[in-house]
Design a protein around this motif. Structure first.
Motif, PDB file in Angstrom:
ATOM      1  N   UNK A  54       2.480  -4.913  11.622  1.00 42.05           N
ATOM      2  CA  UNK A  54       3.204  -5.097  12.877  1.00 42.05           C
ATOM      3  C   UNK A  54       2.783  -4.088  13.931  1.00 42.05           C
ATOM      4  N   UNK A  55       2.665  -2.810  13.528  1.00 42.90           N
ATOM      5  CA  UNK A  55       2.225  -1.788  14.481  1.00 42.90           C
ATOM      6  C   UNK A  55       0.758  -1.993  14.842  1.00 42.90           C
ATOM      7  N   UNK A  56      -0.068  -2.272  13.809  1.00 44.43           N
ATOM      8  CA  UNK A  56      -1.506  -2.391  14.024  1.00 44.43           C
ATOM      9  C   UNK A  56      -1.894  -3.627  14.807  1.00 44.43           C
ATOM     10  N   UNK A  57      -1.731  -4.781  14.211  1.00 48.25           N
ATOM     11  CA  UNK A  57      -2.133  -6.006  14.898  1.00 48.25           C
ATOM     12  C   UNK A  57      -1.217  -6.310  16.085  1.00 48.25           C
ATOM     13  N   UNK A  93      11.564 -11.977   5.331  1.00 48.32           N
ATOM     14  CA  UNK A  93      11.768 -10.735   6.066  1.00 48.32           C
ATOM     15  C   UNK A  93      10.462 -10.121   6.553  1.00 48.32           C
ATOM     16  N   UNK A  94       9.326 -10.707   6.155  1.00 49.68           N
ATOM     17  CA  UNK A  94       8.041 -10.127   6.541  1.00 49.68           C
ATOM     18  C   UNK A  94       7.935  -9.995   8.058  1.00 49.68           C
ATOM     19  N   UNK A  95       8.169 -11.108   8.781  1.00 51.91           N
ATOM     20  CA  UNK A  95       7.990 -11.078  10.230  1.00 51.91           C
ATOM     21  C   UNK A  95       9.135 -10.363  10.943  1.00 51.91           C
ATOM     22  N   UNK A  96      10.271 -10.221  10.241  1.00 57.99           N
ATOM     23  CA  UNK A  96      11.368  -9.436  10.823  1.00 57.99           C
ATOM     24  C   UNK A  96      10.965  -7.963  10.873  1.00 57.99           C
ATOM     25  N   UNK A  97      10.472  -7.442   9.742  1.00 58.23           N
ATOM     26  CA  UNK A  97      10.010  -6.049   9.695  1.00 58.23           C
ATOM     27  C   UNK A  97       8.816  -5.868  10.629  1.00 58.23           C
ATOM     28  N   UNK A  98       7.905  -6.827  10.606  1.00 54.48           N
ATOM     29  CA  UNK A  98       6.749  -6.830  11.499  1.00 54.48           C
ATOM     30  C   UNK A  98       7.203  -6.637  12.948  1.00 54.48           C
ATOM     31  N   UNK A  99       8.195  -7.437  13.370  1.00 53.53           N
ATOM     32  CA  UNK A  99       8.654  -7.395  14.768  1.00 53.53           C
ATOM     33  C   UNK A  99       9.384  -6.097  15.086  1.00 53.53           C
ATOM     34  N   UNK A 100      10.219  -5.625  14.162  1.00 52.71           N
ATOM     35  CA  UNK A 100      10.997  -4.407  14.412  1.00 52.71           C
ATOM     36  C   UNK A 100      10.077  -3.206  14.614  1.00 52.71           C
ATOM     37  N   UNK A 147      -5.850  -2.575   8.879  1.00 53.39           N
ATOM     38  CA  UNK A 147      -6.613  -2.641   7.631  1.00 53.39           C
ATOM     39  C   UNK A 147      -5.820  -2.057   6.462  1.00 53.39           C
ATOM     40  N   UNK A 148      -5.141  -0.922   6.688  1.00 54.91           N
ATOM     41  CA  UNK A 148      -4.344  -0.304   5.616  1.00 54.91           C
ATOM     42  C   UNK A 148      -3.207  -1.233   5.197  1.00 54.91           C
ATOM     43  N   UNK A 149      -2.565  -1.875   6.175  1.00 52.31           N
ATOM     44  CA  UNK A 149      -1.508  -2.830   5.858  1.00 52.31           C
ATOM     45  C   UNK A 149      -2.015  -3.969   4.991  1.00 52.31           C
ATOM     46  N   UNK A 150      -3.192  -4.491   5.306  1.00 46.26           N
ATOM     47  CA  UNK A 150      -3.790  -5.565   4.513  1.00 46.26           C
ATOM     48  C   UNK A 150      -4.132  -5.084   3.100  1.00 46.26           C
ATOM     49  N   UNK A 151      -4.636  -3.840   3.007  1.00 45.63           N
ATOM     50  CA  UNK A 151      -4.986  -3.283   1.697  1.00 45.63           C
ATOM     51  C   UNK A 151      -3.751  -3.157   0.815  1.00 45.63           C
ATOM     52  N   UNK A 152      -2.665  -2.638   1.370  1.00 50.26           N
ATOM     53  CA  UNK A 152      -1.413  -2.521   0.611  1.00 50.26           C
ATOM     54  C   UNK A 152      -0.914  -3.904   0.202  1.00 50.26           C
ATOM     55  N   UNK A 153      -1.016  -4.862   1.119  1.00 53.36           N
ATOM     56  CA  UNK A 153      -0.576  -6.227   0.823  1.00 53.36           C
ATOM     57  C   UNK A 153      -1.357  -6.816  -0.343  1.00 53.36           C
ATOM     58  N   UNK A 154      -2.649  -6.504  -0.421  1.00 55.70           N
ATOM     59  CA  UNK A 154      -3.496  -7.094  -1.468  1.00 55.70           C
ATOM     60  C   UNK A 154      -3.096  -6.651  -2.868  1.00 55.70           C
ATOM     61  N   UNK A 155      -2.522  -5.451  -2.981  1.00 54.67           N
ATOM     62  CA  UNK A 155      -2.201  -4.934  -4.312  1.00 54.67           C
ATOM     63  C   UNK A 155      -0.726  -4.800  -4.602  1.00 54.67           C
ATOM     64  N   UNK A 156       0.124  -5.264  -3.692  1.00 57.69           N
ATOM     65  CA  UNK A 156       1.562  -5.038  -3.850  1.00 57.69           C
ATOM     66  C   UNK A 156       2.156  -5.935  -4.944  1.00 57.69           C
ATOM     67  N   UNK A 157       3.197  -5.359  -5.608  1.00 62.41           N
ATOM     68  CA  UNK A 157       3.939  -6.113  -6.622  1.00 62.41           C
ATOM     69  C   UNK A 157       5.446  -5.947  -6.445  1.00 62.41           C
ATOM     70  N   UNK A 158       5.843  -5.192  -5.426  1.00 60.54           N
ATOM     71  CA  UNK A 158       7.266  -4.946  -5.197  1.00 60.54           C
ATOM     72  C   UNK A 158       7.636  -5.317  -3.767  1.00 60.54           C
ATOM     73  N   UNK A 159       8.925  -5.564  -3.562  1.00 59.22           N
ATOM     74  CA  UNK A 159       9.415  -5.917  -2.230  1.00 59.22           C
ATOM     75  C   UNK A 159       9.197  -4.762  -1.255  1.00 59.22           C
ATOM     76  N   UNK A 160       9.336  -3.517  -1.740  1.00 56.68           N
ATOM     77  CA  UNK A 160       9.159  -2.361  -0.873  1.00 56.68           C
ATOM     78  C   UNK A 160       7.766  -2.296  -0.281  1.00 56.68           C
ATOM     79  N   UNK A 161       6.745  -2.427  -1.130  1.00 56.81           N
ATOM     80  CA  UNK A 161       5.371  -2.386  -0.643  1.00 56.81           C
ATOM     81  C   UNK A 161       5.061  -3.583   0.258  1.00 56.81           C
ATOM     82  N   UNK A 162       5.635  -4.719  -0.065  1.00 60.63           N
ATOM     83  CA  UNK A 162       5.447  -5.920   0.764  1.00 60.63           C
ATOM     84  C   UNK A 162       5.933  -5.666   2.189  1.00 60.63           C
ATOM     85  N   UNK A 163       7.083  -5.015   2.311  1.00 60.57           N
ATOM     86  CA  UNK A 163       7.653  -4.754   3.631  1.00 60.57           C
ATOM     87  C   UNK A 163       6.972  -3.576   4.325  1.00 60.57           C
ATOM     88  N   UNK A 164       6.465  -2.606   3.554  1.00 53.02           N
ATOM     89  CA  UNK A 164       5.663  -1.529   4.153  1.00 53.02           C
ATOM     90  C   UNK A 164       4.406  -2.117   4.793  1.00 53.02           C
TER      91      UNK A 164
END
Length: 403
Positions: A310-313, A250-257, A287-304
């Motif tokens: 998606x918005x940034x890059x 679902x990563x690229x689905x949320x990214x695209x939406x 950069x903020x998206x990458x930072x959250x990705x680096x420390x995430x442990x839940x599906x919610x943070x992964x999709x955030x």
């Protein structure tokens, strides 16, 4: 005063043609390595070359493609490229070894490299100057949607439908790209530009291969492409390691939406206020998206993280491409597009190698953390390479509009 029309027949045709071109690309990108290992009994290392050799062919041919378009014309070169791309797709039925498959990939990459250079150039001719940022943003949506749909279909085909149907679907997509490409009608000044160019005497110059005005922003795009390669190549591996295999798709689905939701606003703001007001915030969001990705442990943070990236890059890429095209004279847009895509793909290719090597040494959590810092440093690079050259006096723009 009414806006100039954007969604013309020509723009819609190039949008659809580009969508099926990239749909075929992403469809085969995820399925061919599996095909090489499971059906041709190849090793993982040789299967990895399937992506590399394709990109090398595309990168090498692109600068020459820009020159061909100046001499012969954009649409003839575009149609030839789509024919080569279709032939390359049909050739996948033949190889009985990984070596044979790599040869087909090399040939296929030539058609793809020329076709993607031509589409980026043609669409620039079809978009009104007053809506350049908005139009390029909508145009890049064709690639983004293909990036979501292609891998899904490719994995479904290779895992459930069989090899023959896998290649039949790819061939149909390539044929649809050719069919819609033929329907495109270019502005009349195209023929006059080609005729004038044909009369000139030509000697070898690097400026006939690369567009100097597009080099600086293309270099910036390549640097951010290195960062994005860590997402493109390894985000699903990282999600699996975090125990989030069930949501990795679902990563690229949320990214695209999120990217699609932002695109109408970011494109219009680009046209109204200039590049900087869009690019600086989007670098920070990336950069903020990458930072959250680096420390995430839940599906919610992964999709955030997916949404912020998606918005940034997702906004940075079409913005950089728009700058590259706008920097060049109209008759050199083909070279500008070729220069931009060649350097950008080089960044993706170099990044995929570096990210895999570094991630293996320090782990992907650390990799994504340091990548977020690297992206923020990109603010400085962008400022000195392009941002400081842009005069962003919004007050003057507003006064001019009122006047």
């Amino acid at each position: 005063m009414s806006k100039e029309a954007l969604w013309t027949k020509g723009f819609i045709s190039i949008w659809i043609s580009n969508f099926f071109l990239f749909l075929t690309f992403y469809y085969l990108l995820v399925s061919l390595p599996i095909y090489a290992i499971n059906h041709l009994h190849g090793h993982q290392a040789s299967a990895g070359l399937i992506v590399t050799i394709f990109l090398i062919s595309a990168i090498v041919i692109r600068p020459f493609a820009g020159n061909f378009m100046q001499k012969i014309g954009k649409k003839p070169i575009f149609i030839v490229a789509l024919v080569l791309f279709l032939i390359g797709t049909l050739l996948y039925f033949l190889p009985q070894s990984v070596g044979g498959l790599l040869l087909v990939r090399a040939f296929h990459g030539i058609g793809f490299g020329i076709a993607t250079t031509a589409t980026g150039t043609i669409v620039a001719d079809l978009i009104p100057n007053s809506r350049r940022g908005e139009g390029m943003g909508y145009y890049s949506m064709s690639m983004n949607l293909a990036m979501v749909i292609g891998p899904f279909l490719g994995l479904m085909a290779i895992n459930s439908w069989g090899v023959q149907l896998l290649f039949i679907i790819a061939s149909i997509c390539a044929l649809l790209s050719l069919g819609t490409g033929i329907a495109i009608r270019l502005p009349k000044q195209e023929n006059r530009q080609v005729h004038a160019h044909a009369k000139q005497k030509h000697t070898f110059k690097w400026s006939n291969i690369f567009e100097p005005s597009a080099l600086s922003i293309s270099f910036v795009a390549a640097l951010f492409g290195i960062a994005y390669s860590s997402i493109l190549s390894f985000v699903s591996v990282y999600a699996n390691a975090k125990g989030l295999a069930s949501v990795s798709g679902y990563f690229f689905v949320v990214y695209a939406v999120l990217m699609l939701m932002a695109r109408p606003f970011t494109g219009r703001w680009f046209d109204r206020y200039g590049a900087n007001i869009i690019i600086y915030p989007c670098i920070v969001l990336f950069a903020v998206g990458m930072f959250i990705l680096s420390g995430m442990h839940t599906a919610g943070l992964f999709l955030v993280a997916a949404g912020l990236i998606g918005i940034g890059y997702g906004t940075l890429f079409p913005s950089f491409q728009t700058i590259a095209i706008q920097s060049a004279e109209p008759q050199r847009r083909g070279l500008a597009t070729a220069t931009f895509l060649s350097l950008f793909d080089s960044g993706i290719g170099i990044g995929s190698f570096l990210v895999g090597f570094i991630g293996d040494k320090i782990g992907f959590s650390s990799l994504y953390f340091y990548t977020s810092i690297y992206i923020l440093l990109g603010l400085v690079v962008y400022y000195f390479m392009y941002g400081k050259k842009v005069k962003q006096n919004v007050g003057e723009l507003a006064e001019k509009k009122v006047g």
